[in-house]
Design an enzyme around this catalytic site. Structure first.
Site, short mmCIF file in Angstrom:
data_model
loop_
_atom_site.label_atom_id
_atom_site.label_comp_id
_atom_site.label_asym_id
_atom_site.label_seq_id
_atom_site.Cartn_x
_atom_site.Cartn_y
_atom_site.Cartn_z
N GLY A 1 -44.83 -15.59 9.93
CA GLY A 1 -45.88 -14.62 10.21
C GLY A 1 -46.00 -13.60 9.09
O GLY A 1 -45.00 -13.17 8.53
N ARG B 1 -45.05 -8.85 -5.71
CA ARG B 1 -45.28 -8.13 -6.97
C ARG B 1 -43.96 -7.76 -7.63
O ARG B 1 -43.77 -7.93 -8.84
CB ARG B 1 -46.09 -6.87 -6.68
CG ARG B 1 -46.27 -5.91 -7.87
CD ARG B 1 -47.06 -4.69 -7.40
NE ARG B 1 -47.26 -3.70 -8.46
CZ ARG B 1 -46.41 -2.72 -8.74
NH1 ARG B 1 -45.28 -2.60 -8.02
NH2 ARG B 1 -46.66 -1.87 -9.71
N ARG C 1 -42.76 -9.21 -11.31
CA ARG C 1 -42.64 -8.29 -12.44
C ARG C 1 -41.18 -8.07 -12.85
O ARG C 1 -40.88 -7.96 -14.04
CB ARG C 1 -43.35 -6.98 -12.12
CG ARG C 1 -44.86 -7.19 -11.98
CD ARG C 1 -45.66 -5.94 -12.05
NE ARG C 1 -47.08 -6.25 -12.21
CZ ARG C 1 -48.04 -5.35 -12.30
NH1 ARG C 1 -47.75 -4.06 -12.26
NH2 ARG C 1 -49.29 -5.72 -12.45
N ARG D 1 -47.39 -22.89 8.81
CA ARG D 1 -46.30 -23.54 9.52
C ARG D 1 -46.04 -24.91 8.89
O ARG D 1 -46.96 -25.56 8.40
CB ARG D 1 -46.64 -23.70 11.00
CG ARG D 1 -46.79 -22.37 11.72
CD ARG D 1 -46.89 -22.55 13.21
NE ARG D 1 -47.07 -21.28 13.90
CZ ARG D 1 -46.09 -20.46 14.21
NH1 ARG D 1 -44.84 -20.78 13.89
NH2 ARG D 1 -46.31 -19.33 14.85
N ASP E 1 -36.76 -15.14 10.28
CA ASP E 1 -35.63 -16.00 10.61
C ASP E 1 -35.89 -17.47 10.25
O ASP E 1 -35.04 -18.12 9.63
CB ASP E 1 -35.33 -15.89 12.11
CG ASP E 1 -34.17 -16.76 12.54
OD1 ASP E 1 -33.02 -16.36 12.31
OD2 ASP E 1 -34.41 -17.85 13.08
N THR F 1 -40.75 -9.10 8.39
CA THR F 1 -41.26 -9.43 9.72
C THR F 1 -41.45 -8.12 10.49
O THR F 1 -40.58 -7.24 10.44
CB THR F 1 -40.31 -10.35 10.50
OG1 THR F 1 -40.67 -10.35 11.89
CG2 THR F 1 -38.86 -9.93 10.37
N ASP G 1 -41.12 -7.79 13.51
CA ASP G 1 -40.22 -7.78 14.67
C ASP G 1 -38.93 -7.03 14.41
O ASP G 1 -38.23 -6.65 15.34
CB ASP G 1 -39.88 -9.22 15.07
CG ASP G 1 -41.11 -10.04 15.42
OD1 ASP G 1 -42.13 -9.43 15.82
OD2 ASP G 1 -41.06 -11.27 15.30
N ASP H 1 -36.07 -8.14 13.40
CA ASP H 1 -35.04 -8.87 14.15
C ASP H 1 -34.10 -9.68 13.25
O ASP H 1 -33.51 -10.67 13.70
CB ASP H 1 -35.68 -9.79 15.18
CG ASP H 1 -36.59 -10.84 14.56
OD1 ASP H 1 -36.88 -10.75 13.35
OD2 ASP H 1 -37.02 -11.76 15.28
N ARG I 1 -55.34 7.50 34.63
CA ARG I 1 -54.92 6.12 34.90
C ARG I 1 -53.56 5.83 34.30
O ARG I 1 -53.06 6.54 33.43
CB ARG I 1 -55.93 5.12 34.33
CG ARG I 1 -57.30 5.15 34.99
CD ARG I 1 -58.13 3.97 34.50
NE ARG I 1 -59.50 4.00 35.01
CZ ARG I 1 -59.88 3.64 36.22
NH1 ARG I 1 -58.97 3.20 37.09
NH2 ARG I 1 -61.14 3.68 36.58
N ARG J 1 -41.51 -10.84 19.63
CA ARG J 1 -40.81 -12.04 20.08
C ARG J 1 -39.72 -11.65 21.08
O ARG J 1 -40.01 -11.08 22.11
CB ARG J 1 -40.22 -12.82 18.90
CG ARG J 1 -41.26 -13.44 17.98
CD ARG J 1 -40.67 -14.55 17.13
NE ARG J 1 -39.46 -14.15 16.44
CZ ARG J 1 -38.67 -14.99 15.78
NH1 ARG J 1 -38.96 -16.28 15.75
NH2 ARG J 1 -37.59 -14.56 15.16
N GLY K 1 -44.22 8.75 23.23
CA GLY K 1 -44.02 9.46 24.49
C GLY K 1 -44.31 8.64 25.73
O GLY K 1 -44.72 9.19 26.76
#
Length: 325
Positions: A17, A27, A31, A78, A109, A131, A133, A135, A168, A177, A191
């Site tokens: 991703g 970059r 370089r 992928r 990963d 990533t 995530d 993770d 609401r 993930r 918050g």
């Protein structure tokens, strides 16, 4: 090709991703490599592009004007074919054909696992964690996390305006993930009254009690942040309506979290990570991951990434509950 045992041609690819800051890392790799006297190539479309031979020489100007851009100029895809030995052999053939003897892999990963397999086949790989995530074990932060975090915080702030106006409860679903970092950091910074993460079991009665307690002291609105690894926001909304007759509104932020110009922090660590990756290859090492620990850029054995899982700072979770009473 080699001069003695010295690698003089390397490549860089992005996989998995996309994450804001990947371009800054590309970059930096290009370089820094040219500065160190390497010839450097870009592999387009990740491991699939490696198998297909989508490999082009990179120059200083190739990576001009990209440090501020989201996504990845090398693109990503992928590649189920790379998961089997036959696919990896095709990739190895392409590397030999283009005389590439070391690779910087930028991704998460799955990308790291691919790099580990290539290293075992004799191609030194150095991995740069990118990533949203956050993770990857062994690094406090991954490229893209800070930008995604600020994107989510901005969304929470805007949604809170509407939640306040209409009195609401809003449920905001974020990516991650099986990791709760993005939800936890964004929820604490925004918050949120309730944060649901995979690392801490969520009890529906507890959520209901917190909402009803807030309403009992006159609170007119609430924000719930739920990580996608726990459940979908729509499922949670249904449960709350059925069990407690609590009406909610749902916002699923989706892929907006991956895009956008990288933050200053992501640009800096991407530059540091990319440059360090080149230095590691110059030292003749492969099977290495780059990361940041206690504000210091480090490198460590890639295999460590796959042992266990990254530990979330649970104290932050308890703090969020204490501050949202």
């Amino acid at each position: 090709m080699r001069i003695g045992e010295i690698i003089v041609k390397i490549a860089v690819l992005t996989s998995g991703g996309d994450a804001p800051g990947m371009n800054a890392a590309v970059r930096a790799v290009v370089r820094k490599a040219i500065y160190e006297g390497f010839e450097v190539a870009g592999i387009y479309n990740g491991y699939q592009g490696l198998i297909d031979g989508k490999i082009e020489k990179m120059e200083l100007g190739t990576v001009g004007d990209i440090i501020h851009r989201g996504g990845t100029m090398l693109r990503s895809a992928r590649c189920p074919e790379f998961r089997v030995p036959e696919g990896r052999e095709k990739a190895l053939d392409q590397l030999k054909k283009h005389q590439i003897e070391g690779i910087v892999v930028i991704g998460g990963d799955g990308s790291f696992r691919g790099a580990y397999e290539l290293t075992k086949l004799g191609i030194p790989c150095v991995c740069v964690p990118a990533t949203i995530d956050n993770d990857i074990k062994g690094t406090d932060f991954t490229i893209g996390f800070d930008t995604a975090l600020n994107t989510v915080i901005d969304a929470i702030d805007k949604i809170r305006d509407t939640a306040t106006s209409h009195e609401r409860t809003f449920i905001i679903e974020v990516m991650g993930r099986d990791a709760g970092d993005l939800a936890l950091w964004a929820g604490l910074a925004g918050g949120a009254e309730t944060i649901l993460i995979p690392e801490e079991k969520a009890e529906i009665p507890d959520i209901i009690e917190r909402l009803e307690s807030g309403a009992g002291r006159g609170k007119k609105h609430s924000i719930i942040v739920v990580a996608e690894g726990v459940m979908s926001a729509n499922d949670l909304a249904t449960v709350l309506e059925i069990q407690a007759n609590i009406e909610t509104r749902v916002s699923v932020l989706g892929h907006i979290q991956r895009g956008g110009s990288p933050s200053g922090r992501d640009r800096v660590i991407a530059s540091q990570f990319g440059a360090r990756a080149v230095e590691v290859l110059k030292e003749g090492r492969g099977g290495v991951a780059i990361g940041i620990q206690n504000h210091k850029v480090v490198d460590y054995d890639l295999q460590c990434v796959f042992e266990g899982s990254e530990q979330l700072d649970v104290s932050m979770y308890h703090l969020s509950k204490q501050l949202s009473i």
